[in-house]
Design a protein around this motif. Structure first.
Motif, PDB file in Angstrom:
ATOM      1  N   SER A   8      -2.452  55.790 -23.551  1.00 33.99           N
ATOM      2  CA  SER A   8      -1.774  55.517 -22.292  1.00 33.99           C
ATOM      3  C   SER A   8      -2.757  54.948 -21.286  1.00 33.99           C
ATOM      4  O   SER A   8      -3.979  55.110 -21.414  1.00 33.99           O
ATOM      5  CB  SER A   8      -1.162  56.805 -21.739  1.00 33.99           C
ATOM      6  OG  SER A   8      -2.194  57.709 -21.357  1.00 33.99           O
ATOM      7  N   ALA A   9      -2.222  54.286 -20.266  1.00 31.83           N
ATOM      8  CA  ALA A   9      -3.069  53.729 -19.207  1.00 31.83           C
ATOM      9  C   ALA A   9      -3.836  54.854 -18.514  1.00 31.83           C
ATOM     10  O   ALA A   9      -5.005  54.691 -18.149  1.00 31.83           O
ATOM     11  CB  ALA A   9      -2.205  52.974 -18.197  1.00 31.83           C
ATOM     12  N   GLU A  10      -3.183  56.001 -18.370  1.00 29.21           N
ATOM     13  CA  GLU A  10      -3.835  57.149 -17.730  1.00 29.21           C
ATOM     14  C   GLU A  10      -5.036  57.618 -18.548  1.00 29.21           C
ATOM     15  O   GLU A  10      -6.111  57.893 -18.001  1.00 29.21           O
ATOM     16  CB  GLU A  10      -2.828  58.290 -17.579  1.00 29.21           C
ATOM     17  CG  GLU A  10      -3.397  59.527 -16.906  1.00 29.21           C
ATOM     18  CD  GLU A  10      -2.377  60.648 -16.827  1.00 29.21           C
ATOM     19  OE1 GLU A  10      -2.764  61.819 -17.015  1.00 29.21           O
ATOM     20  OE2 GLU A  10      -1.192  60.347 -16.588  1.00 29.21           O
ATOM     21  N   THR A  13      -7.834  54.988 -18.351  1.00 24.25           N
ATOM     22  CA  THR A  13      -8.432  54.984 -17.015  1.00 24.25           C
ATOM     23  C   THR A  13      -9.351  56.186 -16.839  1.00 24.25           C
ATOM     24  O   THR A  13     -10.465  56.065 -16.316  1.00 24.25           O
ATOM     25  CB  THR A  13      -7.332  55.010 -15.934  1.00 24.25           C
ATOM     26  OG1 THR A  13      -6.504  53.857 -16.086  1.00 24.25           O
ATOM     27  CG2 THR A  13      -7.937  55.009 -14.538  1.00 24.25           C
ATOM     28  N   SER A  38      -8.040  50.968  -8.224  1.00 20.80           N
ATOM     29  CA  SER A  38      -6.812  50.359  -8.726  1.00 20.80           C
ATOM     30  C   SER A  38      -6.991  48.861  -8.937  1.00 20.80           C
ATOM     31  O   SER A  38      -6.576  48.307  -9.959  1.00 20.80           O
ATOM     32  CB  SER A  38      -5.666  50.616  -7.738  1.00 20.80           C
ATOM     33  OG  SER A  38      -4.489  49.960  -8.156  1.00 20.80           O
ATOM     34  N   GLN A  42      -7.255  47.365 -12.585  1.00 24.02           N
ATOM     35  CA  GLN A  42      -5.958  46.715 -12.788  1.00 24.02           C
ATOM     36  C   GLN A  42      -4.880  47.691 -13.271  1.00 24.02           C
ATOM     37  O   GLN A  42      -4.137  47.415 -14.220  1.00 24.02           O
ATOM     38  CB  GLN A  42      -6.102  45.552 -13.777  1.00 24.02           C
ATOM     39  CG  GLN A  42      -6.977  44.410 -13.277  1.00 24.02           C
ATOM     40  CD  GLN A  42      -6.376  43.685 -12.076  1.00 24.02           C
ATOM     41  OE1 GLN A  42      -5.342  43.067 -12.191  1.00 24.02           O
ATOM     42  NE2 GLN A  42      -7.032  43.793 -10.924  1.00 24.02           N
ATOM     43  N   VAL A  43      -4.832  48.836 -12.611  1.00 24.19           N
ATOM     44  CA  VAL A  43      -3.786  49.819 -12.899  1.00 24.19           C
ATOM     45  C   VAL A  43      -3.213  50.303 -11.570  1.00 24.19           C
ATOM     46  O   VAL A  43      -3.784  50.050 -10.507  1.00 24.19           O
ATOM     47  CB  VAL A  43      -4.331  51.031 -13.705  1.00 24.19           C
ATOM     48  CG1 VAL A  43      -4.764  50.610 -15.090  1.00 24.19           C
ATOM     49  CG2 VAL A  43      -5.481  51.707 -12.960  1.00 24.19           C
ATOM     50  N   SER A  44      -2.099  51.005 -11.634  1.00 23.40           N
ATOM     51  CA  SER A  44      -1.453  51.469 -10.409  1.00 23.40           C
ATOM     52  C   SER A  44      -2.248  52.591  -9.750  1.00 23.40           C
ATOM     53  O   SER A  44      -3.058  53.266 -10.399  1.00 23.40           O
ATOM     54  CB  SER A  44      -0.045  51.972 -10.717  1.00 23.40           C
ATOM     55  OG  SER A  44      -0.107  53.171 -11.480  1.00 23.40           O
ATOM     56  N   THR A  47      -1.667  55.881 -11.439  1.00 28.72           N
ATOM     57  CA  THR A  47      -2.489  56.092 -12.637  1.00 28.72           C
ATOM     58  C   THR A  47      -3.894  56.534 -12.241  1.00 28.72           C
ATOM     59  O   THR A  47      -4.467  57.445 -12.856  1.00 28.72           O
ATOM     60  CB  THR A  47      -2.568  54.795 -13.467  1.00 28.72           C
ATOM     61  OG1 THR A  47      -1.256  54.445 -13.905  1.00 28.72           O
ATOM     62  CG2 THR A  47      -3.465  54.975 -14.681  1.00 28.72           C
TER      63      THR A  47
END
Length: 244
Positions: A8-10, A13, A38, A42-44, A47
């Motif tokens: 996952s992006a989480e 990250t 962020s 390049q993630v929210s 996240t």
């Protein structure tokens, strides 16, 4: 063919930020700003926030009210707590590993030590730190004690930080080989009591050196602060007007 592992992006990250911290690229007291991270990764922001909460749980960063997130500063007290805890956990792990060592455990431990020795001989500090951490993890795994392993996982990232900090004090990184060899030999020889004793002694010896080093840094910092001239007291505008 290797199986494809989705992350996952989480997770990615968190791993990216964790590596920045344990590698020293993000040093103690470094500010971690959600917007900047962020944009960089390049993630929210959601996240980023989730990753920061995970790293807080791991003890690598702290959340300061009205300030935000900062990388943890390892204090002498932190180092003392970590090495005393490690001495107990790793001493027990070494004892259990020596008592019921399997052929697979033996191969894993020998491979982990060989990796550590190779990195030390190459004088590669970052590789040594990772191999050092992996060697101690191999001992935990060989103990086959689920609850012990769970407790170790809870502080393992802080353990990585303490290992890096301790290794930085070595005048010759190659000295890490004779530090760890007796632990390996005691476990492989199937001597539980000796394995526990040697593992505990290693943690206590290196841990105390780090504690003393951090205490010296703290003393020097306090000394410098005490030598600074006092800041002038500013009079308020209201007081100035009343005086006129």
């Amino acid at each position: 063919m290797k199986a494809v592992v989705k992350r996952s992006a989480e997770h990615l990250t968190t791993r990216a930020l964790r590596n920045e911290i344990v590698s020293g690229k993000l040093g103690p007291m470094s500010r971690l700003r959600e917007i900047e991270l962020s944009e960089k990764l390049q993630v929210s922001r959601a996240t980023i926030r989730a990753a920061l909460h995970q790293l807080t749980a791991e003890g690598l960063i702290v959340q300061v009210p009205y300030t935000g997130w900062t990388v943890m500063t390892l204090t002498a007290r932190d180092a003392w707590e970590l090495y005393t805890l490690r001495a107990s956990l790793e001493g027990l792990a070494a004892k259990l590993a020596a008592a019921e060592l399997t052929d697979e455990d033996r191969l894993q431990l020998e491979a982990a030590f060989a990796r550590l020795a190779k990195a030390a001989k190459a004088r590669a500090p970052q590789d040594v730190a990772e191999a050092d951490f992996a060697f101690h993890n191999a001992i935990i795994s060989a103990a086959k004690h689920r609850r012990l392993s769970q407790q170790y996982r809870f502080v393992e990232q802080q353990v990585r930080l303490s290992i890096i900090s301790s290794n930085a004090l070595l005048s010759d990184i190659r000295s890490i080989i004779p530090q760890h060899e007796p632990i390996l030999e005691a476990i492989l020889s199937g001597k539980p009591s000796k394995a526990a004793s040697v593992a505990e002694a290693h943690n206590q010896s290196e841990g105390m050196k780090l504690v003393e080093h951090l205490e010296e840094i703290a003393r020097e910092s306090r000394k410098k602060e005490s030598q600074k001239p006092p800041k002038p007291v500013k009079k308020s505008t209201a007081s100035t007007k009343r005086g006129q």
